[in-house]
Design a protein around this motif. Structure first.
Motif, PDB file in Angstrom:
ATOM      1  N   LEU A  35       0.831  -1.198   0.000  1.00 12.47           N
ATOM      2  CA  LEU A  35       0.000   0.000   0.000  1.00 12.47           C
ATOM      3  C   LEU A  35       0.870   1.254   0.000  1.00 12.47           C
ATOM      4  O   LEU A  35       0.584   2.227  -0.713  1.00 12.47           O
ATOM      5  N   TYR A  36       1.932   1.235   0.781  1.00  9.13           N
ATOM      6  CA  TYR A  36       2.865   2.368   0.807  1.00  9.13           C
ATOM      7  C   TYR A  36       3.504   2.568  -0.559  1.00  9.13           C
ATOM      8  O   TYR A  36       3.603   3.710  -1.053  1.00  9.13           O
ATOM      9  N   MET A  37       3.924   1.490  -1.198  1.00 13.93           N
ATOM     10  CA  MET A  37       4.642   1.597  -2.466  1.00 13.93           C
ATOM     11  C   MET A  37       3.781   2.191  -3.576  1.00 13.93           C
ATOM     12  O   MET A  37       4.281   2.905  -4.443  1.00 13.93           O
ATOM     13  N   ILE A  38       2.483   1.926  -3.542  1.00 11.57           N
ATOM     14  CA  ILE A  38       1.631   2.416  -4.623  1.00 11.57           C
ATOM     15  C   ILE A  38       1.012   3.782  -4.333  1.00 11.57           C
ATOM     16  O   ILE A  38       0.382   4.373  -5.213  1.00 11.57           O
ATOM     17  N   THR A  39       1.204   4.297  -3.096  1.00 14.17           N
ATOM     18  CA  THR A  39       0.566   5.578  -2.760  1.00 14.17           C
ATOM     19  C   THR A  39       1.532   6.687  -2.383  1.00 14.17           C
ATOM     20  O   THR A  39       1.171   7.858  -2.466  1.00 14.17           O
TER      21      THR A  39
ATOM     22  N   MET B  92       0.166   5.035  -9.748  1.00 20.68           N
ATOM     23  CA  MET B  92       0.564   3.953  -8.848  1.00 20.68           C
ATOM     24  C   MET B  92       1.816   3.241  -9.352  1.00 20.68           C
ATOM     25  O   MET B  92       2.702   2.893  -8.552  1.00 20.68           O
ATOM     26  N   ILE B  93       1.902   3.024 -10.658  1.00 12.80           N
ATOM     27  CA  ILE B  93       3.091   2.382 -11.228  1.00 12.80           C
ATOM     28  C   ILE B  93       4.321   3.258 -11.012  1.00 12.80           C
ATOM     29  O   ILE B  93       5.400   2.770 -10.647  1.00 12.80           O
ATOM     30  N   THR B  94       4.161   4.566 -11.208  1.00 12.67           N
ATOM     31  CA  THR B  94       5.272   5.500 -10.987  1.00 12.67           C
ATOM     32  C   THR B  94       5.731   5.453  -9.538  1.00 12.67           C
ATOM     33  O   THR B  94       6.936   5.447  -9.247  1.00 12.67           O
ATOM     34  N   SER B  95       4.787   5.421  -8.604  1.00 13.71           N
ATOM     35  CA  SER B  95       5.120   5.355  -7.184  1.00 13.71           C
ATOM     36  C   SER B  95       5.858   4.055  -6.866  1.00 13.71           C
ATOM     37  O   SER B  95       6.884   4.053  -6.168  1.00 13.71           O
ATOM     38  N   PHE B  96       5.356   2.945  -7.391  1.00  8.59           N
ATOM     39  CA  PHE B  96       5.970   1.640  -7.154  1.00  8.59           C
ATOM     40  C   PHE B  96       7.400   1.619  -7.689  1.00  8.59           C
ATOM     41  O   PHE B  96       8.329   1.149  -7.011  1.00  8.59           O
ATOM     42  N   GLN B  97       7.588   2.145  -8.885  1.00 12.21           N
ATOM     43  CA  GLN B  97       8.918   2.170  -9.490  1.00 12.21           C
ATOM     44  C   GLN B  97       9.864   3.095  -8.731  1.00 12.21           C
ATOM     45  O   GLN B  97      11.064   2.818  -8.644  1.00 12.21           O
ATOM     46  N   SER B  98       9.326   4.171  -8.168  1.00 11.55           N
ATOM     47  CA  SER B  98      10.160   5.103  -7.406  1.00 11.55           C
ATOM     48  C   SER B  98      10.734   4.428  -6.160  1.00 11.55           C
ATOM     49  O   SER B  98      11.882   4.675  -5.783  1.00 11.55           O
ATOM     50  N   VAL B  99       9.940   3.574  -5.527  1.00  8.13           N
ATOM     51  CA  VAL B  99      10.427   2.846  -4.355  1.00  8.13           C
ATOM     52  C   VAL B  99      11.475   1.817  -4.770  1.00  8.13           C
ATOM     53  O   VAL B  99      12.513   1.668  -4.117  1.00  8.13           O
ATOM     54  N   LEU B 100      11.230   1.109  -5.882  1.00  9.95           N
ATOM     55  CA  LEU B 100      12.191   0.117  -6.356  1.00  9.95           C
ATOM     56  C   LEU B 100      13.499   0.764  -6.805  1.00  9.95           C
ATOM     57  O   LEU B 100      14.572   0.176  -6.654  1.00  9.95           O
ATOM     58  N   ARG B 101      13.420   1.991  -7.346  1.00  7.17           N
ATOM     59  CA  ARG B 101      14.619   2.668  -7.838  1.00  7.17           C
ATOM     60  C   ARG B 101      15.540   3.062  -6.692  1.00  7.17           C
ATOM     61  O   ARG B 101      16.759   3.081  -6.846  1.00  7.17           O
ATOM     62  N   ALA B 102      14.991   3.394  -5.551  1.00  9.36           N
ATOM     63  CA  ALA B 102      15.796   3.807  -4.397  1.00  9.36           C
ATOM     64  C   ALA B 102      15.189   3.179  -3.146  1.00  9.36           C
ATOM     65  O   ALA B 102      14.608   3.876  -2.309  1.00  9.36           O
ATOM     66  N   PRO B 103      15.317   1.855  -2.974  1.00 13.88           N
ATOM     67  CA  PRO B 103      14.640   1.182  -1.856  1.00 13.88           C
ATOM     68  C   PRO B 103      15.132   1.642  -0.490  1.00 13.88           C
ATOM     69  O   PRO B 103      14.338   1.709   0.455  1.00 13.88           O
ATOM     70  N   GLY B 104      16.419   1.946  -0.359  1.00 16.90           N
ATOM     71  CA  GLY B 104      16.941   2.369   0.940  1.00 16.90           C
ATOM     72  C   GLY B 104      16.277   3.626   1.467  1.00 16.90           C
ATOM     73  O   GLY B 104      15.640   3.610   2.539  1.00 16.90           O
TER      74      GLY B 104
END
Length: 259
Positions: A176-180, A198-210
């Motif tokens: 839920l955090y990753m998509i919002t 939502m896809i952009t948000s998810f990808q943003s978390v994957l791009r910089a997970p730390g």
């Protein structure tokens, strides 16, 4: 109503130094517009008090399902209010109440209700799964009222259920955090469909997970601590995190535009 730019802007990767900057700028926005901080946080505090009051009056907890389903309906709209305040402060625009609350009302005709629907579906699925987990671990236990007989949770089956349920619940919360986390400010800032957001948000978390997971820990930790003193800490924490999330998003946009 002012026209929004079309499409997703170039998004840079989040960095750890952005988190501190976001919190400092969020604190600055709170100090410059304390009235709006109180108004939007007051919604959450009032709901918390109502939840505690109903629990004390009825001694029942089944109604928490309805409260949890209602929170996604209120939360994003309140967050948009904080984002709009930060946006106007950054742009040097006046904090006209009719304009700010008008922006919130305008969201019902845009993509925000669709994200609310997605969140509600996820909550409903989580409650279904939670009942399944309860039945899996405690279905053969002696019938008892789990609202008053808390000792059941300290049995072997109860502890196993709590451990497994916590892991599954954490996975849902992370999704839920990753998509919002980025999609909500993005939808306020640009004309974008909710799926793309939502896809952009998810990808943003994957791009910089730390950095992004560190922000999730900050949000969860501060919110939990703020709820302990009769929810009163939410008057400070929720506006800080709302304004801060907007500034984190804007820093990522500026990083993308400057690359």
């Amino acid at each position: 109503m002012q026209e929004k730019p079309l499409g997703v802007p170039p998004m840079g990767a989040a960095r750890f130094d952005m988190l501190g900057t976001a919190l400092r700028r969020g604190w600055g926005d709170m100090r410059r517009a304390p009235g709006y901080a109180v108004i939007f946080a007051g919604v959450y505090v009032a709901i918390g008090w109502i939840m505690a009051w109903v629990t004390w009056i009825t001694g029942q907890s089944y109604w928490l399902i309805f409260a949890a389903v209602g929170f996604p309906l209120v939360g994003p709209f309140a967050a948009v209010g904080l984002y709009e305040v930060s946006h106007r402060l950054s742009a040097g625009e006046p904090l006209d109440p009719s304009e700010i609350f008008g922006v919130i009302a305008h969201q019902r005709r845009r993509q925000l209700p669709s994200i609310c629907a997605v969140i509600i579906i996820m909550f409903l699925f989580w409650f279904f799964l939670a009942h399944m987990i309860f039945a899996l671990f405690l279905g053969f236990s002696t019938m008892t009222n789990v609202s008053t007989s808390l000792e059941i949770y300290f049995t072997g089956e109860g502890l196993s259920m709590l451990g497994f349920g916590t892991v599954v619940g954490a996975a849902f919360a992370l999704l839920l955090y990753m998509i919002t986390v980025i999609s909500l400010p993005l939808l306020l800032d640009r004309e974008v469909d909710f799926v793309t957001a939502m896809i952009t948000s998810f990808q943003s978390v994957l791009r910089a997970p730390g950095p992004m997971l560190a922000w999730a820990v900050i949000v969860a930790g501060l919110t939990f601590v703020a709820m302990i003193p009769a929810f009163l800490g939410l008057f400070f924490v929720l506006p800080l995190l709302g304004h801060g999330t907007w500034h984190l998003y804007r820093q990522m946009v500026e990083a993308g535009e400057g690359s």
